[in-house]
Design a protein around this motif. Structure first.
Motif, PDB file in Angstrom:
ATOM      1  N   ASP A   1       5.428  12.613  -7.496  1.00  0.00           N
ATOM      2  CA  ASP A   1       6.763  12.005  -7.406  1.00  0.00           C
ATOM      3  C   ASP A   1       7.216  11.912  -5.955  1.00  0.00           C
ATOM      4  N   THR A   2       6.889  12.926  -5.153  1.00  0.00           N
ATOM      5  CA  THR A   2       7.264  12.910  -3.731  1.00  0.00           C
ATOM      6  C   THR A   2       6.582  11.753  -3.016  1.00  0.00           C
ATOM      7  N   LEU A   3       5.304  11.558  -3.280  1.00  0.00           N
ATOM      8  CA  LEU A   3       4.564  10.471  -2.641  1.00  0.00           C
ATOM      9  C   LEU A   3       5.148   9.109  -3.026  1.00  0.00           C
ATOM     10  N   ARG A   4       5.517   8.968  -4.278  1.00  0.00           N
ATOM     11  CA  ARG A   4       6.095   7.689  -4.722  1.00  0.00           C
ATOM     12  C   ARG A   4       7.463   7.473  -4.083  1.00  0.00           C
ATOM     13  N   HIS A   5       8.208   8.571  -3.889  1.00  0.00           N
ATOM     14  CA  HIS A   5       9.501   8.454  -3.211  1.00  0.00           C
ATOM     15  C   HIS A   5       9.306   8.010  -1.765  1.00  0.00           C
ATOM     16  N   TYR A   6       8.326   8.609  -1.089  1.00  0.00           N
ATOM     17  CA  TYR A   6       8.026   8.202   0.283  1.00  0.00           C
ATOM     18  C   TYR A   6       7.634   6.734   0.338  1.00  0.00           C
ATOM     19  N   GLU A   7       6.871   6.307  -0.646  1.00  0.00           N
ATOM     20  CA  GLU A   7       6.426   4.903  -0.690  1.00  0.00           C
ATOM     21  C   GLU A   7       7.614   3.970  -0.906  1.00  0.00           C
TER      22      GLU A   7
ATOM     23  N   ASN B   1      -6.046   0.206 -10.302  1.00  0.00           N
ATOM     24  CA  ASN B   1      -4.700   0.166  -9.708  1.00  0.00           C
ATOM     25  C   ASN B   1      -4.237   1.533  -9.204  1.00  0.00           C
ATOM     26  N   TYR B   2      -5.162   2.485  -9.021  1.00  0.00           N
ATOM     27  CA  TYR B   2      -4.807   3.774  -8.439  1.00  0.00           C
ATOM     28  C   TYR B   2      -4.490   3.586  -6.957  1.00  0.00           C
ATOM     29  N   ARG B   3      -3.564   4.410  -6.484  1.00  0.00           N
ATOM     30  CA  ARG B   3      -3.234   4.363  -5.067  1.00  0.00           C
ATOM     31  C   ARG B   3      -4.362   5.005  -4.249  1.00  0.00           C
ATOM     32  N   GLN B   4      -4.607   4.413  -3.116  1.00  0.00           N
ATOM     33  CA  GLN B   4      -5.624   4.939  -2.221  1.00  0.00           C
ATOM     34  C   GLN B   4      -4.969   5.303  -0.884  1.00  0.00           C
ATOM     35  N   TYR B   5      -5.118   6.556  -0.482  1.00  0.00           N
ATOM     36  CA  TYR B   5      -4.494   7.032   0.738  1.00  0.00           C
ATOM     37  C   TYR B   5      -5.565   7.158   1.822  1.00  0.00           C
ATOM     38  N   GLY B   6      -5.421   6.306   2.811  1.00  0.00           N
ATOM     39  CA  GLY B   6      -6.361   6.328   3.918  1.00  0.00           C
ATOM     40  C   GLY B   6      -5.880   7.238   5.033  1.00  0.00           C
ATOM     41  N   PHE B   7      -6.548   7.169   6.172  1.00  0.00           N
ATOM     42  CA  PHE B   7      -6.224   8.039   7.303  1.00  0.00           C
ATOM     43  C   PHE B   7      -4.796   7.827   7.772  1.00  0.00           C
ATOM     44  N   ASP B   8      -4.342   6.556   7.829  1.00  0.00           N
ATOM     45  CA  ASP B   8      -2.986   6.286   8.319  1.00  0.00           C
ATOM     46  C   ASP B   8      -1.936   6.977   7.458  1.00  0.00           C
ATOM     47  N   GLU B   9      -2.111   6.914   6.134  1.00  0.00           N
ATOM     48  CA  GLU B   9      -1.129   7.518   5.229  1.00  0.00           C
ATOM     49  C   GLU B   9      -1.148   9.045   5.339  1.00  0.00           C
TER      50      GLU B   9
END
Length: 254
Positions: free
Chosen positions: A2-8, A22-30
């Motif tokens: 939920d925190t990650l979605r709030h940040y998004e 459709n899963y979120r992918q978190y790369g180095f920048d994120e």
């Protein structure tokens, strides 16, 4: 999650999406931005402030933000410390209440400077000029800073006046103060719940004269009433009021 979605949703991070599921992918920048967010959160910055800091590319701008945040936190700490003092004072009053309720004793009244005076606590038309103009309601409450002064003699109460006061450490010329020093002290109940009317206060006045005479003391003829605690029972207020009657040190009863 939920925190990650709030940040998004706030635009702090922009993860990619796996097209197959459709899963979120978190790369180095994120991941790097998440570390930055955590870094500044632990230094008191809100997410909206962090969002601006992420885009700050000048060291001078970061430094200015850090200085401002430090000043804001120091101010918040000061206010919390003041609140702790008020809590400790009220707690001490509650603990001492059984020893002083309807019990006379001699105590020293603190020194208070009179900031302004007005006719009554219910004189709301006078508040703007004589109360609110002198009181910072962000830090102070009305009850703590208002003391009622009543003059009386052996037969009756005569006059009453409200004073807006602040604690003082020493008297200064050109300023007005309440009488400090030895006082006949008692805590009485007031308010509709305890059915404490002016008749009860008048009984207290008569009892004060009797107690003073028995102890060879002479009262100056005024009493300071300071509301220290208010409770509510069935929508009826029950107030505990400290009464301080200054003792005339120059005219002791023999």
């Amino acid at each position: 999650r939920d925190t990650l979605r709030h940040y998004e949703a706030m635009g702090l991070i922009k993860p990619g999406h796996d097209q197959s599921n459709n899963y979120r992918q978190y790369g180095f920048d994120e991941i790097y931005k998440l570390l930055i967010i955590e870094f500044y959160k632990k230094r008191g910055f809100a997410l909206a402030e962090i969002n601006q800091l992420i885009d700050e590319d000048q060291l001078e701008g970061i430094t200015d933000n850090l200085i401002e945040k430090q000043a804001a936190i120091e101010l918040a700490i000061k206010k919390q410390q003041q609140m702790l003092i008020k809590l400790a004072d009220t707690q001490a009053f509650c603990q001492s209440l059984p020893h002083h309720l309807n019990q006379f004793s001699i105590r020293n009244f603190p020194l208070y400077e009179i900031i302004s005076s007005f006719s009554a606590i219910s004189a709301f038309d006078e508040y703007q000029e004589k109360v609110l103009a002198h009181l910072n309601l962000a830090d102070e409450d009305l009850l703590t800073n208002m003391i009622r002064c009543v003059t009386f003699d052996t037969t009756q109460y005569q006059e009453t006046q409200m004073h807006l006061v602040v604690p003082a450490t020493a008297r200064e010329s050109g300023k007005d103060y309440l009488d400090d020093g030895p006082c006949l002290h008692i805590v009485v109940e007031s308010g509709r719940y305890s059915d404490a009317t002016n008749q009860v206060i008048d009984k207290t006045r008569l009892a004060a004269y009797q107690w003073a005479a028995e102890n060879q003391l002479q009262l100056k003829g005024c009493v300071y009433l300071h509301v220290r605690l208010i409770l509510f029972h069935d929508n009826l207020e029950q107030a505990f009021v400290e009464a301080w009657a200054p003792i005339d040190q120059n005219n002791r009863t023999e």
